[in-house]
Design a protein around this motif. Structure first.
Motif, mmCIF file in Angstrom:
data_model
loop_
_atom_site.group_PDB
_atom_site.id
_atom_site.type_symbol
_atom_site.label_atom_id
_atom_site.label_comp_id
_atom_site.label_asym_id
_atom_site.label_seq_id
_atom_site.Cartn_x
_atom_site.Cartn_y
_atom_site.Cartn_z
ATOM 1 N N LEU A 111 2.140 -3.912 12.314
ATOM 2 C CA LEU A 111 1.592 -4.422 11.055
ATOM 3 C C LEU A 111 1.380 -3.292 10.059
ATOM 4 C CD1 LEU A 111 -0.954 -7.039 12.424
ATOM 5 C CD2 LEU A 111 1.050 -7.527 10.992
ATOM 6 N N GLU A 112 0.858 -2.176 10.526
ATOM 7 C CA GLU A 112 0.644 -1.031 9.646
ATOM 8 C C GLU A 112 1.971 -0.601 9.010
ATOM 9 O OE1 GLU A 112 -1.832 3.103 9.913
ATOM 10 O OE2 GLU A 112 -0.483 2.671 11.596
ATOM 11 N N LEU A 113 3.008 -0.533 9.802
ATOM 12 C CA LEU A 113 4.320 -0.137 9.297
ATOM 13 C C LEU A 113 4.897 -1.184 8.331
ATOM 14 C CD1 LEU A 113 6.523 2.054 9.525
ATOM 15 C CD2 LEU A 113 7.499 0.716 11.397
ATOM 16 N N LEU A 114 4.806 -2.446 8.699
ATOM 17 C CA LEU A 114 5.316 -3.516 7.827
ATOM 18 C C LEU A 114 4.591 -3.525 6.483
ATOM 19 C CD1 LEU A 114 5.699 -6.414 10.431
ATOM 20 C CD2 LEU A 114 7.545 -5.460 9.033
ATOM 21 N N TYR A 115 3.277 -3.410 6.512
ATOM 22 C CA TYR A 115 2.509 -3.424 5.265
ATOM 23 C C TYR A 115 2.795 -2.183 4.422
ATOM 24 C CZ TYR A 115 -0.341 -7.203 7.308
ATOM 25 O OH TYR A 115 -0.781 -8.376 7.854
ATOM 26 N N ARG A 118 6.276 -2.170 2.762
ATOM 27 C CA ARG A 118 6.458 -3.187 1.726
ATOM 28 C C ARG A 118 5.353 -3.136 0.669
ATOM 29 N NH1 ARG A 118 7.218 -8.625 4.631
ATOM 30 N NH2 ARG A 118 5.356 -7.891 5.611
ATOM 31 N N ASP A 119 4.617 -2.024 0.654
ATOM 32 C CA ASP A 119 3.555 -1.814 -0.336
ATOM 33 C C ASP A 119 2.553 -2.966 -0.381
ATOM 34 O OD1 ASP A 119 4.782 0.597 -1.012
ATOM 35 O OD2 ASP A 119 5.915 -0.305 -2.657
ATOM 36 N N LYS A 120 2.231 -3.504 0.766
ATOM 37 C CA LYS A 120 1.250 -4.587 0.848
ATOM 38 C C LYS A 120 -0.127 -3.976 1.120
ATOM 39 C CE LYS A 120 2.752 -8.658 2.349
ATOM 40 N NZ LYS A 120 3.238 -9.714 3.253
ATOM 41 N N TYR A 121 -0.648 -3.281 0.112
ATOM 42 C CA TYR A 121 -1.878 -2.517 0.283
ATOM 43 C C TYR A 121 -3.123 -3.370 0.513
ATOM 44 C CZ TYR A 121 1.177 1.278 -0.922
ATOM 45 O OH TYR A 121 2.214 2.164 -0.914
ATOM 46 N N PRO A 122 -3.276 -4.510 -0.144
ATOM 47 C CA PRO A 122 -4.453 -5.330 0.178
ATOM 48 C C PRO A 122 -4.457 -5.766 1.658
ATOM 49 C CG PRO A 122 -3.536 -5.996 -1.931
ATOM 50 C CD PRO A 122 -2.552 -5.036 -1.317
ATOM 51 N N LYS A 147 -8.697 5.928 5.391
ATOM 52 C CA LYS A 147 -7.464 5.277 4.936
ATOM 53 C C LYS A 147 -7.780 4.160 3.941
ATOM 54 C CE LYS A 147 -4.622 6.281 8.993
ATOM 55 N NZ LYS A 147 -3.806 5.699 10.067
ATOM 56 N N ILE A 148 -8.840 3.409 4.220
ATOM 57 C CA ILE A 148 -9.250 2.347 3.293
ATOM 58 C C ILE A 148 -9.663 2.958 1.956
ATOM 59 C CG2 ILE A 148 -10.979 0.551 2.836
ATOM 60 C CD1 ILE A 148 -11.055 0.092 5.921
ATOM 61 N N GLY A 149 -10.419 4.028 2.015
ATOM 62 C CA GLY A 149 -10.834 4.705 0.779
ATOM 63 C C GLY A 149 -9.644 5.191 -0.021
ATOM 64 N N PHE A 150 -8.665 5.781 0.657
ATOM 65 C CA PHE A 150 -7.452 6.247 -0.018
ATOM 66 C C PHE A 150 -6.712 5.090 -0.685
ATOM 67 C CE2 PHE A 150 -2.825 6.736 0.208
ATOM 68 C CZ PHE A 150 -2.654 7.812 -0.648
ATOM 69 N N ILE A 151 -6.571 3.976 0.037
ATOM 70 C CA ILE A 151 -5.879 2.814 -0.537
ATOM 71 C C ILE A 151 -6.631 2.327 -1.780
ATOM 72 C CG2 ILE A 151 -5.296 0.379 -0.164
ATOM 73 C CD1 ILE A 151 -4.718 1.158 2.787
ATOM 74 N N ASN A 152 -7.954 2.204 -1.642
ATOM 75 C CA ASN A 152 -8.746 1.747 -2.789
ATOM 76 C C ASN A 152 -8.585 2.676 -3.984
ATOM 77 O OD1 ASN A 152 -9.936 -0.621 -1.804
ATOM 78 N ND2 ASN A 152 -11.550 0.520 -0.782
#
Length: 172
Positions: A111-115, A118-122, A147-152
């Motif tokens: 899932l991490e790789l798929l997201y 495909r730039d599915k950050y949410p 990682k969540i902080g970086f995405i946000n």
């Protein structure tokens, strides 16, 4: 299985072999021997677009054990990723596994790789949060929260949520 071999190898009739195997799967849905034979046939005769829906039917069937359903979910995810290019189906089946077992590393990694690819950050952020909330190890939790902080902060440009996550890290 032997009748499907006769159709396929001796009579060169992939459709009759496919029909024989799928009928046998109605009686023995958890037979890995039949799954393997169906996979061989799908590779040989380029039948993955026909085989995939049969596995979906098996997966949806009542009365299967959790173990069989999980093995089928892995197979469906693999077919989606490797054979049909249906990444949404792959995601759906990896997600099914992860939702039932947050410790399943192959489903999490997939899932991490798929997201990510495909730039599915949410969705990636949700995955990390679910994993972080399910583990006790503070080091792993901090890594996921970072990682969540970086995405946000960088991917979603949501500084407010990033700050909240960074504060959460400080409380660990």
């Amino acid at each position: 299985v032997s009748l499907s071999l006769v159709y396929d190898e001796n009579l060169n009739d992939a459709w009759a072999a496919y029909d024989t195997i799928t009928r046998a799967l109605e009686e023995l849905p958890s037979s890995e021997e039949l799954w393997g034979r169906l996979d061989q046939l799908a590779d040989k005769a380029s039948l993955w677009d026909k085989v995939f829906p049969r596995y979906v039917e098996l997966f949806s069937r009542d009365g299967l054990s959790d173990e069989t359903r999980t093995r089928l979910a892995r197979k469906l995810a693999w077919i989606g990723e490797q054979k049909t290019g249906d990444l949404e189906a792959a995601e759906k089946h990896h997600r099914w596994i992860f939702d039932r077992d947050r410790t399943d590393r192959p489903a999490f990694d997939a899932l991490e790789l798929l997201y990510t690819n495909r730039d599915k950050y949410p969705e990636l952020k949700i995955l990390y949060r679910e994993k972080a909330d399910s583990i006790a190890d503070p080091g792993e939790k901090v890594e996921l929260l970072q990682k969540i902080g970086f995405i946000n902060e960088d991917m979603l440009e949501n500084r407010k949520d990033a700050i909240e996550v960074y504060r959460e890290i400080l409380d660990i």
